[in-house]
Design an enzyme around this catalytic site. Structure first.
Site, PDB file in Angstrom:
ATOM      1  N   SER A  78       8.462  -1.274   6.248  1.00 34.05           N
ATOM      2  CA  SER A  78       7.641  -2.147   5.408  1.00 34.05           C
ATOM      3  C   SER A  78       7.056  -3.277   6.241  1.00 34.05           C
ATOM      4  O   SER A  78       7.692  -3.741   7.204  1.00 34.05           O
ATOM      5  CB  SER A  78       8.545  -2.732   4.320  1.00 34.05           C
ATOM      6  OG  SER A  78       7.906  -3.788   3.655  1.00 34.05           O
ATOM      7  N   TYR A  92      16.818  -7.105   1.388  1.00 33.17           N
ATOM      8  CA  TYR A  92      15.964  -5.909   1.409  1.00 33.17           C
ATOM      9  C   TYR A  92      15.245  -5.806   2.754  1.00 33.17           C
ATOM     10  O   TYR A  92      15.294  -4.788   3.440  1.00 33.17           O
ATOM     11  CB  TYR A  92      14.935  -5.948   0.262  1.00 33.17           C
ATOM     12  CG  TYR A  92      13.864  -4.898   0.440  1.00 33.17           C
ATOM     13  CD1 TYR A  92      14.148  -3.547   0.237  1.00 33.17           C
ATOM     14  CD2 TYR A  92      12.582  -5.238   0.877  1.00 33.17           C
ATOM     15  CE1 TYR A  92      13.173  -2.573   0.459  1.00 33.17           C
ATOM     16  CE2 TYR A  92      11.614  -4.272   1.092  1.00 33.17           C
ATOM     17  CZ  TYR A  92      11.915  -2.941   0.880  1.00 33.17           C
ATOM     18  OH  TYR A  92      10.959  -1.983   1.115  1.00 33.17           O
ATOM     19  N   LYS A 100      15.640  -3.058   6.123  1.00 29.90           N
ATOM     20  CA  LYS A 100      14.576  -2.298   6.810  1.00 29.90           C
ATOM     21  C   LYS A 100      14.624  -2.567   8.312  1.00 29.90           C
ATOM     22  O   LYS A 100      14.478  -1.655   9.125  1.00 29.90           O
ATOM     23  CB  LYS A 100      13.205  -2.677   6.247  1.00 29.90           C
ATOM     24  CG  LYS A 100      12.990  -2.218   4.817  1.00 29.90           C
ATOM     25  CD  LYS A 100      12.841  -0.705   4.734  1.00 29.90           C
ATOM     26  CE  LYS A 100      12.834  -0.206   3.322  1.00 29.90           C
ATOM     27  NZ  LYS A 100      12.949   1.240   3.180  1.00 29.90           N
TER      28      LYS A 100
HETATM   29  P1  NAD Z   1      10.857   4.213  -5.712  1.00 29.04           P
HETATM   30  O1  NAD Z   1      12.005   3.437  -6.222  1.00 29.04           O
HETATM   31  O2  NAD Z   1       9.775   4.585  -6.652  1.00 29.04           O
HETATM   32  O3  NAD Z   1      11.368   5.536  -4.995  1.00 29.04           O
HETATM   33  C1  NAD Z   1      12.618   5.614  -4.334  1.00 29.04           C
HETATM   34  C2  NAD Z   1      13.285   6.884  -4.828  1.00 29.04           C
HETATM   35  O4  NAD Z   1      14.546   7.017  -4.148  1.00 29.04           O
HETATM   36  C3  NAD Z   1      13.584   6.857  -6.324  1.00 29.04           C
HETATM   37  O5  NAD Z   1      13.129   8.064  -6.906  1.00 29.04           O
HETATM   38  C4  NAD Z   1      15.105   6.743  -6.396  1.00 29.04           C
HETATM   39  O6  NAD Z   1      15.611   7.414  -7.535  1.00 29.04           O
HETATM   40  C5  NAD Z   1      15.523   7.394  -5.092  1.00 29.04           C
HETATM   41  N1  NAD Z   1      16.801   6.919  -4.536  1.00 29.04           N
HETATM   42  C6  NAD Z   1      17.217   5.627  -4.379  1.00 29.04           C
HETATM   43  N2  NAD Z   1      18.429   5.608  -3.805  1.00 29.04           N
HETATM   44  C7  NAD Z   1      18.791   6.892  -3.569  1.00 29.04           C
HETATM   45  C8  NAD Z   1      19.917   7.510  -2.983  1.00 29.04           C
HETATM   46  N3  NAD Z   1      20.949   6.784  -2.524  1.00 29.04           N
HETATM   47  N4  NAD Z   1      19.948   8.863  -2.903  1.00 29.04           N
HETATM   48  C9  NAD Z   1      18.915   9.610  -3.355  1.00 29.04           C
HETATM   49  N5  NAD Z   1      17.827   9.084  -3.945  1.00 29.04           N
HETATM   50  C10 NAD Z   1      17.759   7.734  -4.037  1.00 29.04           C
HETATM   51  O7  NAD Z   1      10.255   3.373  -4.457  1.00 29.04           O
HETATM   52  P2  NAD Z   1       8.898   3.599  -3.659  1.00 29.04           P
HETATM   53  O8  NAD Z   1       7.982   2.498  -3.999  1.00 29.04           O
HETATM   54  O9  NAD Z   1       8.459   5.007  -3.789  1.00 29.04           O
HETATM   55  O10 NAD Z   1       9.431   3.322  -2.183  1.00 29.04           O
HETATM   56  C11 NAD Z   1       9.819   4.371  -1.329  1.00 29.04           C
HETATM   57  C12 NAD Z   1      10.290   3.784  -0.005  1.00 29.04           C
HETATM   58  O11 NAD Z   1       9.231   3.020   0.563  1.00 29.04           O
HETATM   59  C13 NAD Z   1      11.480   2.842  -0.131  1.00 29.04           C
HETATM   60  O12 NAD Z   1      12.313   3.051   0.985  1.00 29.04           O
HETATM   61  C14 NAD Z   1      10.850   1.465  -0.070  1.00 29.04           C
HETATM   62  O13 NAD Z   1      11.726   0.517   0.456  1.00 29.04           O
HETATM   63  C15 NAD Z   1       9.691   1.727   0.887  1.00 29.04           C
HETATM   64  N6  NAD Z   1       8.589   0.772   0.713  1.00 29.04           N
HETATM   65  C16 NAD Z   1       8.034   0.604  -0.527  1.00 29.04           C
HETATM   66  C17 NAD Z   1       7.005  -0.307  -0.702  1.00 29.04           C
HETATM   67  C18 NAD Z   1       6.413  -0.554  -2.060  1.00 29.04           C
HETATM   68  O14 NAD Z   1       5.796  -1.616  -2.245  1.00 29.04           O
HETATM   69  N7  NAD Z   1       6.530   0.354  -3.025  1.00 29.04           N
HETATM   70  C19 NAD Z   1       6.516  -1.028   0.409  1.00 29.04           C
HETATM   71  C20 NAD Z   1       7.089  -0.803   1.658  1.00 29.04           C
HETATM   72  C21 NAD Z   1       8.133   0.096   1.798  1.00 29.04           C
HETATM   73  C1  WQD Z   2       1.351  -9.538  -4.235  1.00 27.12           C
HETATM   74  C2  WQD Z   2       0.681 -10.877  -4.505  1.00 27.12           C
HETATM   75  C3  WQD Z   2       2.214 -12.587  -5.220  1.00 27.12           C
HETATM   76  C4  WQD Z   2       3.272 -10.727  -9.051  1.00 27.12           C
HETATM   77  C5  WQD Z   2       6.371  -6.952  -2.079  1.00 27.12           C
HETATM   78  C6  WQD Z   2       7.588  -6.975  -1.198  1.00 27.12           C
HETATM   79  C7  WQD Z   2       7.330  -6.234   0.084  1.00 27.12           C
HETATM   80  C8  WQD Z   2       6.780  -4.829  -0.185  1.00 27.12           C
HETATM   81  C9  WQD Z   2       5.658  -4.831  -1.160  1.00 27.12           C
HETATM   82  C10 WQD Z   2       8.534  -3.224  -0.090  1.00 27.12           C
HETATM   83  C11 WQD Z   2       1.473 -12.071  -3.975  1.00 27.12           C
HETATM   84  C12 WQD Z   2       1.234 -12.265  -6.315  1.00 27.12           C
HETATM   85  C13 WQD Z   2       2.717 -11.001  -7.809  1.00 27.12           C
HETATM   86  C14 WQD Z   2       2.907 -11.554 -10.157  1.00 27.12           C
HETATM   87  C15 WQD Z   2       1.472 -12.822  -8.692  1.00 27.12           C
HETATM   88  N1  WQD Z   2       7.769  -3.971  -0.740  1.00 27.12           N
HETATM   89  N2  WQD Z   2       1.841 -12.013  -7.637  1.00 27.12           N
HETATM   90  N3  WQD Z   2       2.022 -12.567  -9.919  1.00 27.12           N
HETATM   91  O1  WQD Z   2       5.137  -9.832  -2.435  1.00 27.12           O
HETATM   92  O2  WQD Z   2       3.246  -8.839  -1.064  1.00 27.12           O
HETATM   93  O3  WQD Z   2       5.305  -7.568  -1.376  1.00 27.12           O
HETATM   94  O4  WQD Z   2       6.011  -5.581  -2.337  1.00 27.12           O
HETATM   95  O5  WQD Z   2       8.698  -3.154   1.093  1.00 27.12           O
HETATM   96  O6  WQD Z   2       8.534  -6.195   0.777  1.00 27.12           O
HETATM   97  O7  WQD Z   2       7.916  -8.323  -0.923  1.00 27.12           O
HETATM   98  O8  WQD Z   2       3.791  -7.827  -3.300  1.00 27.12           O
HETATM   99  O9  WQD Z   2       2.869  -7.171  -5.464  1.00 27.12           O
HETATM  100  O10 WQD Z   2       4.905  -8.661  -5.421  1.00 27.12           O
HETATM  101  O11 WQD Z   2       2.692  -9.586  -4.704  1.00 27.12           O
HETATM  102  O12 WQD Z   2       0.681 -13.757  -8.550  1.00 27.12           O
HETATM  103  O13 WQD Z   2       3.379 -11.385 -11.274  1.00 27.12           O
HETATM  104  O14 WQD Z   2       0.599 -11.075  -5.919  1.00 27.12           O
HETATM  105  O15 WQD Z   2       2.507 -13.956  -5.173  1.00 27.12           O
HETATM  106  O16 WQD Z   2       0.551 -13.027  -3.526  1.00 27.12           O
HETATM  107  P1  WQD Z   2       4.378  -8.657  -2.032  1.00 27.12           P
HETATM  108  P2  WQD Z   2       3.618  -8.252  -4.805  1.00 27.12           P
END
Ligand code: NAD
Ligand code: WQD
Length: 336
Positions: free
Chosen positions: A126, A150, A154
């Site tokens: 991330s 979190y 990572k």
């Molecule tokens: P999500 O929660 O929709 O998907 C994660 C999936 O993993 C879910 O279906 C959950 O049921 C499954 N899961 C969780 N723990 C498990 C375990 N121990 N064993 C088997 N299955 C398990 O999340 P997402 O948004 O699809 O994110 C996927 C990956 O990408 C995560 O590792 C997250 O940290 C990373 N990521 C997400 C974002 C984001 O903003 N969505 C940003 C950067 C990184």
């Molecule tokens: C985006 C912008 C908020 C909600 C998070 C995690 C990051 C990554 C992605 C996994 C910011 C603003 C948000 C609301 C708002 N996840 N906001 N009102 O914070 O960039 O990233 O998700 O790895 O680790 O921290 O994403 O969508 O929460 O926020 O004003 O109700 O929207 O302040 O500027 P963020 P976000």
């Protein structure tokens, strides 16, 4: 026995879209998901989109016996590892759950891969590992830091992968640093389905547009950004899915490599710009009010995408109008 790509967390938001892209690129996917943040219906919905049913196993990446069986019973050529917990706020309340799932879960998986001699691994990292940006756009060599469990989980997994690769250079590893994934598959069949109150901007905006929530709180309007609200690099989840296919191809062709790459668009948009784009896409008015800054938020963040293009030949193609249109199609279909 045809070779398969194991997709942990493949029923989740990014994993499910990536399974679609994998199948459409000709790969067979095997999903392992414990459904803690997703539903098994997603597997049917993927099949409706692609016409092919992915194998699905309900189970946990920390279950060593299950992993051993799975690698013995299937010819797995690579692992895309999405499974994990992802809510920043929750991670500060439940740090042990986050380290157990995200760090211990990853080491269990890597151990099982090592025993089964599967050495191709694509990891969901991330942009959170960059902490508060010192310089924009963010290049992969930017110093890393974490301010919450979190983000730290990572960082730790990134370091574990570095050690694994150093110990056995035959490993083919891609650490993909996602910026802000949003949107949904254009069919409206799969998308992001947060449980309870959404933590992230886009699903919250979508729920205000559909009338499920009365008003969005804009967290801060006094940042050092053009309109004072936070700026992020939003990326369409299908572009992100294609980035995984590119990274997988790259891994499978390499002799052994450790690649760390940003997956973003290279452009930042403010909260107010996203609200406006969503209003245009949905034809609805998004009620909002300015509230205090959210603790831990940064002002602005966007990716340098040079390496993704150079190393993977991949770049994002969809803009915020596509992201909002597809997120709205998904949300309005769900809330009917
Ligand atoms: P999500 O929660 O929709 O998907 C994660 C999936 O993993 C879910 O279906 C959950 O049921 C499954 N899961 C969780 N723990 C498990 C375990 N121990 N064993 C088997 N299955 C398990 O999340 P997402 O948004 O699809 O994110 C996927 C990956 O990408 C995560 O590792 C997250 O940290 C990373 N990521 C997400 C974002 C984001 O903003 N969505 C940003 C950067 C990184
Ligand atoms: C985006 C912008 C908020 C909600 C998070 C995690 C990051 C990554 C992605 C996994 C910011 C603003 C948000 C609301 C708002 N996840 N906001 N009102 O914070 O960039 O990233 O998700 O790895 O680790 O921290 O994403 O969508 O929460 O926020 O004003 O109700 O929207 O302040 O500027 P963020 P976000």
């Amino acid at each position: 026995m045809a070779s398969k790509i194991l997709v942990t967390g493949g029923a989740g938001f990014i994993g499910s879209h990536t399974v679609v892209a994998l199948q459409q690129a000709g790969y067979d996917a095997l999903i392992l998901d414990n459904l803690c943040n997703s539903s098994v219906d997603v597997v049917d919905r993927i099949a409706r989109i692609t016409g092919a049913r992915a194998d699905f196993i309900e189970g946990d990446i920390r279950d060593a016996a299950l992993l051993k069986r799975l690698f013995a019973q299937h010819d797995i050529s690579a692992v895309l590892h999405f499974a994990g917990l992802k809510a920043v706020g929750e991670s500060t309340r439940l740090p042990l759950a986050y380290y157990d799932n995200n760090v211990h879960g990853s080491t269990c998986l890597l151990q099982a891969m090592r025993e089964a001699e599967v050495r191709s691994f694509v990891f969901s990292s991330s942009a959170t590992v960059y902490g508060d940006p010192q310089k924009l756009p963010l290049v992969e060599s930017h110093p890393r830091s974490a301010t919450n469990p979190y983000g730290h989980s990572k960082l730790v997994v990134e370091d574990i992968l570095e050690s694994v690769h150093r110990s056995e250079p035959g490993w083919r590893i891609a650490r993909l640093r996602y910026f802000n994934p949003v949107g949904a598959h254009p069919s409206g069949l799969i998308g992001e389905a947060p449980q309870g109150v959404p933590n992230n901007l886009m699903p919250y905006v979508a729920q205000v547009a559909s009338g499920q929530r009365p008003c969005l709180q804009v967290f801060g309007s006094d940042y050092d950004t053009p309109d004072g609200t936070g700026v992020r690099d939003y990326i369409h989840v299908m572009d992100l899915a294609q980035g995984h296919v590119a990274a997988l191809r790259h891994c499978l062709q390499s002799e052994g490599e450790m690649l760390t790459v940003n997956l973003g668009t290279g452009t930042g948009y403010s909260v107010l710009q996203m609200i406006k784009a969503f209003e245009e896409a949905s034809g609805r008015t998004i009620a909002y009010e300015v509230a205090a800054r959210r603790p831990g938020d940064i002002a602005a963040c966007w990716a340098d995408t040079t390496l993704a293009w150079k190393a993977l030949g991949w770049r994002a193609e969809k803009g915020i109008a596509d992201m909002c249109r597809d997120a709205w199609r998904w949300e309005s279909g769900r809330s009917q």
